[in-house]
Design an enzyme around this catalytic site. Sequence first.
Site, mmCIF file in Angstrom:
data_model
loop_
_atom_site.group_PDB
_atom_site.id
_atom_site.type_symbol
_atom_site.label_atom_id
_atom_site.label_comp_id
_atom_site.label_asym_id
_atom_site.label_seq_id
_atom_site.Cartn_x
_atom_site.Cartn_y
_atom_site.Cartn_z
ATOM 1 N N ASP A 12 0.822 -1.208 0.000
ATOM 2 C CA ASP A 12 0.000 0.000 0.000
ATOM 3 C C ASP A 12 0.860 1.264 0.000
ATOM 4 O O ASP A 12 1.939 1.289 0.587
ATOM 5 C CB ASP A 12 -0.908 -0.013 1.240
ATOM 6 C CG ASP A 12 -2.006 1.024 1.135
ATOM 7 O OD1 ASP A 12 -2.332 1.462 0.016
ATOM 8 O OD2 ASP A 12 -2.540 1.428 2.189
ATOM 9 N N HIS A 29 2.883 3.943 -8.881
ATOM 10 C CA HIS A 29 2.747 2.524 -9.251
ATOM 11 C C HIS A 29 4.008 2.026 -9.949
ATOM 12 O O HIS A 29 4.465 0.909 -9.713
ATOM 13 C CB HIS A 29 1.523 2.316 -10.145
ATOM 14 C CG HIS A 29 0.225 2.567 -9.422
ATOM 15 N ND1 HIS A 29 -0.067 1.992 -8.198
ATOM 16 C CD2 HIS A 29 -0.861 3.336 -9.729
ATOM 17 C CE1 HIS A 29 -1.261 2.398 -7.790
ATOM 18 N NE2 HIS A 29 -1.759 3.222 -8.702
ATOM 19 N N LEU A 122 10.905 -20.613 -5.904
ATOM 20 C CA LEU A 122 10.037 -19.630 -5.248
ATOM 21 C C LEU A 122 8.711 -19.604 -5.991
ATOM 22 O O LEU A 122 8.692 -19.619 -7.220
ATOM 23 C CB LEU A 122 10.693 -18.235 -5.316
ATOM 24 C CG LEU A 122 9.786 -17.032 -5.003
ATOM 25 C CD1 LEU A 122 9.336 -17.053 -3.550
ATOM 26 C CD2 LEU A 122 10.528 -15.717 -5.270
HETATM 27 C C1 FPP Z 1 -1.819 0.157 -3.419
HETATM 28 O O1 FPP Z 1 -1.398 1.496 -3.366
HETATM 29 C C2 FPP Z 1 -1.247 -0.487 -4.575
HETATM 30 C C3 FPP Z 1 -1.958 -0.996 -5.622
HETATM 31 C C4 FPP Z 1 -3.426 -0.965 -5.690
HETATM 32 C C5 FPP Z 1 -1.275 -1.586 -6.777
HETATM 33 C C6 FPP Z 1 -0.072 -2.417 -6.470
HETATM 34 C C7 FPP Z 1 0.771 -2.397 -7.674
HETATM 35 C C8 FPP Z 1 2.117 -2.340 -7.691
HETATM 36 C C9 FPP Z 1 2.958 -2.459 -6.484
HETATM 37 C C10 FPP Z 1 2.851 -2.146 -8.966
HETATM 38 C C11 FPP Z 1 2.495 -3.108 -9.983
HETATM 39 C C12 FPP Z 1 2.789 -4.485 -9.587
HETATM 40 C C13 FPP Z 1 2.853 -5.460 -10.479
HETATM 41 C C14 FPP Z 1 3.124 -6.841 -10.012
HETATM 42 C C15 FPP Z 1 2.703 -5.179 -11.907
HETATM 43 P P1 FPP Z 1 -2.491 2.646 -3.478
HETATM 44 O O2 FPP Z 1 -2.555 3.054 -4.902
HETATM 45 O O3 FPP Z 1 -3.761 2.194 -2.853
HETATM 46 O O4 FPP Z 1 -1.797 3.765 -2.628
HETATM 47 P P2 FPP Z 1 -2.507 4.868 -1.760
HETATM 48 O O5 FPP Z 1 -3.053 4.184 -0.534
HETATM 49 O O6 FPP Z 1 -1.369 5.784 -1.426
HETATM 50 O O7 FPP Z 1 -3.571 5.515 -2.607
#
Ligand code: FPP
Length: 224
Positions: A12, A29, A122
């Site tokens: 997150d 992201h 893994l």
């Molecule tokens: C949460 O942060 C993250 C996500 C919803 C996406 C997770 C994706 C990645 C780590 C990158 C892509 C990964 C792959 C495997 C391609 P948020 O956007 O909810 O953050 P916030 O709480 O600050 O809004």
Amino acid sequence: MNPLTHVAIIMDGNGRWGLKYKNSRNAGHKAGLKTVEKIIRETLKNKIRFLTLFAFSTENWKRPKKEIHYLFNLLENFLINRIDELHKKNIKLKILGSKRFSPKLNKLLSYSEKKTFGNNKLQINLALNYGSKLELIEAFKKINRNKNKISEQNLERYLQTKDIPDPDILIRTGNTKRLSNFLLWQIAYSEIFFEKKLWPAFTEKDFKKIIIEYKKIKRNFGKI
Ligand code: FPP
């Protein structure tokens, strides 16, 4: 010292990191994906057999279309560029959640799973369009359909995490203390680490620190 087989992570904080440092959630992201790569390397180094990453929840569809599109594009490019390398490193990729994406991404996900199916160094479980409540409901429906007795064992047979040991560690970055419908059944006895740092800022050192702390915990599993 506790054995460590499975680490699950709620990654997150991408959006907040992106807005703070690059004035764009999507840049967060992109940076988050870099952290994914770092943590995969660290997981291999520490000989951990399972890594489960929460990349997209059933609730994330409520985000703006542009952000969703960016995220899936990132994933597509990651798979196109990296799946051979993951395969060479003996890494198996498994998708948790239902594959209801574009035909191109669905195909790419199935191809990646098939290609790496026999690998055993893994296993990376990528939770995409995943929600724990839905997973449990589907499992109960299967128990019912097959007229099985309701028991822990039978339920686990029908979960998407069948054959995957429960996480020893659950990490959530981003300075928020909630579980967000992630692996609710499977984390019954996991050690939970809430990390203040946003996911793109999370480092190998932070990961290692959690592992060291985990190894020292006295895990009772209900006993004394
Ligand atoms: C949460 O942060 C993250 C996500 C919803 C996406 C997770 C994706 C990645 C780590 C990158 C892509 C990964 C792959 C495997 C391609 P948020 O956007 O909810 O953050 P916030 O709480 O600050 O809004």
